[in-house]
Design a protein around this motif. Structure first.
Motif, PDB file in Angstrom:
ATOM      1  N   LYS A 255      -7.423   6.384  12.756  1.00 30.72           N
ATOM      2  CA  LYS A 255      -6.576   6.279  11.995  1.00 30.72           C
ATOM      3  C   LYS A 255      -5.141   6.253  12.343  1.00 30.72           C
TER       4      LYS A 255
ATOM      5  N   ILE B  83       5.606   8.027  10.906  1.00 33.34           N
ATOM      6  CA  ILE B  83       4.354   8.096  10.491  1.00 33.34           C
ATOM      7  C   ILE B  83       3.912   9.329   9.449  1.00 33.34           C
TER       8      ILE B  83
ATOM      9  N   GLU C  15       4.451  -6.292   6.766  1.00 28.75           N
ATOM     10  CA  GLU C  15       4.285  -4.755   7.023  1.00 28.75           C
ATOM     11  C   GLU C  15       4.484  -4.387   8.579  1.00 28.75           C
TER      12      GLU C  15
ATOM     13  N   MET D  58      -2.505  -0.558   7.745  1.00 27.63           N
ATOM     14  CA  MET D  58      -3.869  -0.735   7.209  1.00 27.63           C
ATOM     15  C   MET D  58      -3.951   0.653   6.456  1.00 27.63           C
ATOM     16  N   TYR D  59      -4.079   0.395   5.144  1.00 27.96           N
ATOM     17  CA  TYR D  59      -4.058   1.535   4.282  1.00 27.96           C
ATOM     18  C   TYR D  59      -4.692   1.423   3.152  1.00 27.96           C
ATOM     19  N   ASP D  60      -5.836   1.733   2.518  1.00 33.08           N
ATOM     20  CA  ASP D  60      -6.396   1.241   1.269  1.00 33.08           C
ATOM     21  C   ASP D  60      -6.669   2.113   0.394  1.00 33.08           C
ATOM     22  N   SER D  61      -6.131   3.584   0.501  1.00 30.62           N
ATOM     23  CA  SER D  61      -6.021   4.549  -0.491  1.00 30.62           C
ATOM     24  C   SER D  61      -5.510   4.007  -1.827  1.00 30.62           C
TER      25      SER D  61
ATOM     26  N   GLU E 124      -4.828   2.341  12.745  1.00 32.07           N
ATOM     27  CA  GLU E 124      -4.592   1.574  11.408  1.00 32.07           C
ATOM     28  C   GLU E 124      -3.446   1.814  10.785  1.00 32.07           C
ATOM     29  N   LYS E 125      -2.901   2.938  10.607  1.00 34.53           N
ATOM     30  CA  LYS E 125      -1.578   3.192  10.117  1.00 34.53           C
ATOM     31  C   LYS E 125      -0.569   2.411  10.892  1.00 34.53           C
TER      32      LYS E 125
ATOM     33  N   ASN F 236       0.725  -1.241  -0.141  1.00 35.93           N
ATOM     34  CA  ASN F 236       0.089   0.064  -0.026  1.00 35.93           C
ATOM     35  C   ASN F 236       0.960   1.416   0.153  1.00 35.93           C
ATOM     36  N   LYS F 237       0.350   2.261  -0.424  1.00 36.78           N
ATOM     37  CA  LYS F 237       0.846   3.672  -0.327  1.00 36.78           C
ATOM     38  C   LYS F 237       1.639   4.203   0.777  1.00 36.78           C
ATOM     39  N   LEU F 238       0.914   3.738   2.138  1.00 41.06           N
ATOM     40  CA  LEU F 238       1.592   4.406   3.452  1.00 41.06           C
ATOM     41  C   LEU F 238       2.851   3.712   3.494  1.00 41.06           C
TER      42      LEU F 238
END
Length: 389
Positions: A223, A183, A171, A231-234, A226-227, A147-149
């Motif tokens: 948030k 972060i 991850e 966890m990041y679905d953008s 999740e980070k 993912n992007k993050l």
């Protein structure tokens, strides 16, 4: 059918402004370099890794940077060169991948999901990095993950001029040993709040109950959790130079009055520039459109250095009108379009004297928000009879 695991790469040109300056003048390599004004009100827009060793960082007053490193070399820099190399890298990426996002003038996300069937994502990403370095001479780092993050954070760990790949399922192995300030979007205030409740590492943050974080931070608490857990679905948002902002006006009566046409284009340009800044974007291309009284429509566009400044955009629109308009012909419609849009970057906002100008225009935007878009405008954009009222 199983959904394929995502493969997202994040590319970031290292110390981009400085790297371009070194490319232009190799004798500067290895020296503490600062791009930005060196006067009383100067600001550091970018600095080399050698300068960072002295504690210098972006947005720092130049006088402070001089005090920290008297031997630092100050460079005014060039919007034009940075825009040129940004476009060059963009084209290399666009030619090589099916889907990419231009996150700023020097930062890109690339979605390589599914390409493992044909090439091997890891190999392909490394070869793309090597191609960019080979064809531009610029150093670039990347992170690759699901993912992007995580990819962006991996890039930050890989710098300068390196790469780091985080395998699927690994991850948290990568994230949890890092400090919370790694972060994205976690600033000093959030970091201090986390430390106040005993959280310094991302692993500690991930292990904290969501309810506790929400009690302290509200929605931002979830948030953060999740980070911390990767966890990041953008999605990667497809970049297109054709995405644009535009305004046009059809006159009640056709006109061949050049001052009137100019006034209308000023008004439309200011509306576009207002929208541009509201979206936190720069434009890299300006188009002027005319429709004559016989419905013949003509337009002319030119690529420009990335900007969101009224004075720069107005000068280009005036120039395009001069080149485009056939004197004596009556016009029924005029329009202005900004395309090649990219998100604003802090470095470009700090560049040279544009920071003060951008803040001035944003202050005017705030007045418009409060009192209406007609509250402030240039005299040339005022309706007839209003200039002296």
């Amino acid at each position: 059918m199983n959904t394929p695991l995502r493969s997202i790469a994040h590319f970031d040109l290292d110390a981009f402004f400085v790297s371009v300056e070194v490319l232009k003048n190799p004798s500067l390599r290895g020296k503490p370099l600062i791009v930005g004004g060196d006067g009383q009100r100067g600001i550091v827009a970018a600095c080399s890794y050698e300068a960072r060793k002295f504690g210098i960082q972006s947005a720092m007053p130049s006088l402070t940077a001089k005090r920290l490193c008297p031997q630092a070399v100050f460079l005014k820099g060039s919007y034009h060169e940075y825009s040129h190399y940004s476009r060059l890298v963009t084209q290399i990426i666009a030619d090589a991948v099916p889907l990419y996002e231009k996150a700023s003038i020097d930062e890109f996300y690339v979605d390589l999901t599914g390409m493992e069937k044909f090439f091997g994502v890891s190999r392909y990403t490394r070869e793309l990095r090597e191609k960019i370095i080979r064809e531009t001479g610029l150093p670039i780092s990347y992170g690759l993950s699901a993912n992007k993050l995580v990819s962006k954070m991996a890039t930050n760990e890989a710098k300068p001029n390196g790469f780091l790949e985080v395998a699927h399922g690994k991850e948290t192995d990568f994230l949890w040993p890092l400090t919370v300030d790694k972060i994205p979007m976690v600033g000093k205030q959030t970091q201090e709040q986390l430390r106040a409740i005993g959280i310094d590492r991302i692993g500690q943050l991930a292990a904290t109950p969501v309810q506790q974080l929400e009690f302290v931070f509200g929605k931002w608490g979830r948030k953060l959790w999740e980070k911390a857990n990767g966890m990041y679905d953008s999605p990667v948002e497809a970049y297109s130079e054709q995405k644009s902002l535009s305004h046009e006006n059809t006159f009640g009566e056709d006109s061949s009055d050049v001052p009137f046409l100019h006034k209308e284009l000023v008004r439309l340009t200011e509306k576009n520039a207002y929208d541009l800044r509201k979206e936190e974007k720069f434009t890299g291309c300006v188009t002027v459109k005319l429709r004559y009284d016989d419905f013949t429509t003509v337009s002319k566009q030119e690529v420009i250095d990335y900007t969101a400044l009224d004075n720069v955009l107005l000068a280009k629109v005036k120039d395009l009108l001069t080149k485009l308009y056939q004197r004596g012909r009556k016009v029924r419609l005029v329009g202005v379009k900004f395309s090649h849009l990219v998100p604003m970057s802090m470095q470009m906002n700090l560049f040279d004297n544009s920071a003060e100008k951008l803040q001035l225009f944003k202050a005017v935007d705030t007045i418009k928000d409060q009192f209406g878009k007609g509250a402030v405008m240039k005299a040339t954009g005022l309706p007839p009879g209003k200039k002296n009222s």
